[in-house]
Every structure is written in C-alpha cells, then in structure tokens.
Design an enzyme around this catalytic site. Structure first.
Site, short mmCIF file in Angstrom:
data_model
loop_
_atom_site.label_atom_id
_atom_site.label_comp_id
_atom_site.label_asym_id
_atom_site.label_seq_id
_atom_site.Cartn_x
_atom_site.Cartn_y
_atom_site.Cartn_z
N HIS A 167 0.82 -1.23 0.00
CA HIS A 167 0.00 0.00 0.00
C HIS A 167 0.85 1.27 0.00
O HIS A 167 0.32 2.36 -0.23
CB HIS A 167 -0.91 0.04 1.23
N ASP A 204 -3.20 -10.66 -1.89
CA ASP A 204 -3.74 -10.07 -0.67
C ASP A 204 -5.22 -9.72 -0.91
O ASP A 204 -5.63 -9.43 -2.04
CB ASP A 204 -2.96 -8.81 -0.32
N HIS A 206 -6.70 -7.09 -0.07
CA HIS A 206 -6.78 -5.67 -0.42
C HIS A 206 -5.89 -5.38 -1.63
O HIS A 206 -4.83 -5.98 -1.79
CB HIS A 206 -6.34 -4.80 0.76
N ASP A 291 -4.93 -12.44 4.37
CA ASP A 291 -6.14 -11.89 4.96
C ASP A 291 -7.40 -12.21 4.16
O ASP A 291 -8.49 -11.73 4.48
CB ASP A 291 -6.01 -10.37 5.14
#
Length: 388
Positions: A167, A204, A206, A291
């Site tokens: 990120h 991931d 996200h 996640d």
C-alpha cells in the site's frame, strides 16, 4: 380559472411538495441511522477485539497500538462503503483521544477521501524496521538469483517481514505499509541482476495500490492483483490495465465477497497461468497476503489454508517452468494469528514438496456457497480485457 379550482390545485401542489420533502428527509434520517448503526458495529468489533485473549496475553502497550491500527482499518472499510465524514471525524476524536502521544506517531493525518486514507501509526523504531523489511527482500533476491545459477530447482525465498509494503505510495506510508518492499525488490532485480521482465502476483485481499501505481506505465513489470471487490483502499478496478507503454501490463481482478477456493483455482488456471506464460518473466515476486482467509476479521472472502497451499505450489511450479525457479514471496496482510500461521506454514510445506496439513485446521462446515455467477462474470471480463 375559478378560485375553487385554483385552491384545489394549490392544495395538490403543496401536498406533493411536502410529500416529496417528507420522503427526502425520511430517507436522509434513515441513512444517518444506518451510518450510526455502522459506527456502533465498528465500536462493538473494536471492544470485542480489545477484550480478546490474544490482546490480553500480549500485556504491553504494543497491543493498544496495533489495536488502534486495526480499528482505523475498520473505519477505512466503512468509509469505502459510503460512511459520511461527520462519523469519520467523530471516530478520529475517539481514536486520537486514546493515543499516548509519547509512544505513538501518526503518519500522516489525512482523511479527505478514499485516496487519502493513509493514516499509519508507527513507533519510534518503525523507520529502521521498515528499512530492514525492504532490505530482507533485496537479500532474498540476491540469494535466489545466486542459487538459480547452480541449481535447476533453487529454493523459494519468503520474506517474513513487518511492516508489509504493497500500500505504500511515493507520498508516504499507507495502510500499515511504509516502503514498497515488492516494488523495491522488482527494481533491484532489474538494475542489479539484469532480470528485465518481472511478474508480481498479489493475492492479498486488499488491492496493492502502491505496487500498482509504481509500475502502471512500465511494460517490463507485469502486476497482477486479485482482491476483494470494494475493499480498502477502493482501487484496483477491473478496467485499470496500465497506461502508455505499460498498457496491458497491469491486471486487476476484483473478486466478489464470498469467493473461495473454487474461485481462486479458476483464477489461477484461466488468468494467472496464461498471463505468466505469455509474459515469460525472468523472476516472479509474490505479495502474499493471508487476509483472504475465511477466519480473517478484515475481509469477506472464503479462502482456506488449502487455498494458500495450492497457490504456493502452483506459483513455485510456474517459476520452475518459466524462470529457472527464481521466486520470492513477501508477507503482506493477515490479521487472524491462527489462520495466518497455519497458512504460512502450509505454504512452506508446498515449497518443500511436503503434503498439506490444511485438513487439520480448515473447517468446511463454516463455508457457504460461492457466488459462482459473479465470479464467472469477473473472470470472463478480465479475460476479454487482456485477450486471454
């Protein structure tokens, strides 16, 4: 017009006028009530997390600091779902009133929209730890490249690092990430080892917006991301395929909530595999986020430990077939310690060619039917966009 008719029309107009405004304000009130209930849900999840055995067992200030970071992610998820800024400001007041300013530094304090949800709370030593995390990836690239020159089947590298990196953006930290660990390793592989073509696979839950943006116009780095549709940070739309010379070298596949093992196997066979075969990378880097596990509190996918074993085994084979086994995994997200540890361990078993122990941990009874129609539509759409 007769006065009676005029008054009748006036009454009809007023009735419609007030009916419209009542409906408008009723919907507005209902919306505010819904948002308030969302905030209560957030606070409830926060309080349950705070009282859990995992946090009590840590028995130190770091648990509060991690808790604040996780609570901020909850708020970011709600904002991506349309939560209005007054509630955001209220939550910020609650959040920062709990911070021990002598131990905690917020970087930076931006909450103006989805693109600026970059609050990342750090400790005094975070900068040094972030340098070590980025350096670990570089060291593994060195080791994997060196091993590939003397072995036909070199070992896979896995950077078990914190903080994660996908990120992080040029303007600063974001979403728990300080430096773009995978992005740094990709450029390092190109410039130091002459590995021109780099494939980055990000699974991931996200979207890896930082990695995506770093190479959005670069034809020599293929960034492929699977992530939950609508999740933080709200980027990674399916039609974001790169820009300029890099058009087509970015593939984003948002998966609907509820996607699980079946979805990911389909994605690997129909998207990841043909993309990699066409791109012919010199090295494969994986942003390994765990996640997406069904037990993870920050998402709504249904991946299992077996899903991650499958991904690790298949990516290893892909590297062996296409780039002499050169492959490095980088740990990204994962917020349930049990599912994270079991899934990472099973990934190592896949690297070593050992059988999976996923059946000892996974509980099929908690899974529900995957949204197969939506998954198929997403896969077909991305295949069309990328001529797969």
């Amino acid at each position: 017009m007769y006065p009676e008719a005029y008054h009748i029309k006036q009454k009809i107009f007023l009735k419609k006028f007030w009916s419209f405004h009542l409906l408008f304000y009723r919907s507005r009130i209902q919306s505010l009530i819904l948002e308030f209930l969302q905030l209560l849900v957030l606070l409830k999840r926060w309080s349950l997390l705070r009282s859990s055995e995992d946090w009590r067992s840590l028995n130190c200030k770091i648990s509060d600091q991690l808790l604040l970071m996780m609570s901020q992610v909850f708020m970011q998820e709600l904002m991506c779902q349309g939560l209005r800024r007054p509630w955001i400001r209220l939550w910020n007041k609650v959040l920062f009133s709990l911070m021990d300013l002598g131990q905690l530094m917020p970087l930076p304090l931006l909450m103006d929209g989805v693109q600026s949800l970059s609050l990342t709370l750090v400790l005094m030593q975070t900068f040094q730890e972030s340098l070590i995390a980025a350096g670990a990836g570089i060291s593994l690239v060195d080791s994997v490249v060196a091993a590939s020159k003397v072995k036909q089947d070199p070992p896979i590298g896995f950077a078990l690092i914190r903080p994660p990196g996908h990120h992080a953006v040029p303007k600063g930290p974001m979403g728990f990430c300080v430096f773009g660990n995978v992005a740094i390793a990709a450029r390092y592989a190109q410039r130091v080892h002459g590995l021109k073509r780099v494939l980055i696979i990000d699974f991931d839950v996200h979207h890896g917006n930082g990695t995506n943006d770093a190479f959005y116009d670069d034809p020599d780095i293929f960034f492929l991301s699977t992530h939950q549709d609508g999740s933080y940070p709200g980027t990674g739309k399916i039609d974001q395929i790169g820009n300029g010379n890099g058009e087509g070298a970015t593939l984003n596949l948002p998966l609907p909530a509820g996607s699980g093992d079946m979805a990911m196997r389909t994605v690997f066979d129909e998207v990841i595999l043909p993309c990699a075969q066409r791109f012919q990378p010199d090295i494969i880097l994986a942003s390994a986020g765990y996640d997406g596990h069904v037990l993870d509190p920050l998402a709504s996918l249904q991946f299992t430990t077996g899903t991650y074993y499958m991904l690790a085994a298949n990516i290893k084979q892909l590297a062996k077939d296409l780039c002499r086994g050169r492959c490095v995994f980088f740990l990204e997200g994962g917020y349930n310690l049990d599912s994270l540890s079991y899934s990472v361990a099973d990934s190592f078993r896949a690297f070593l060619g050992e059988p999976s122990l996923a059946p000892e941990f996974d509980n099929p009874s908690i899974l529900y039917e995957e949204p197969s129609t939506k998954i198929k539509q997403a896969v077909q759409r991305v295949k069309f966009l990328h001529s797969l």
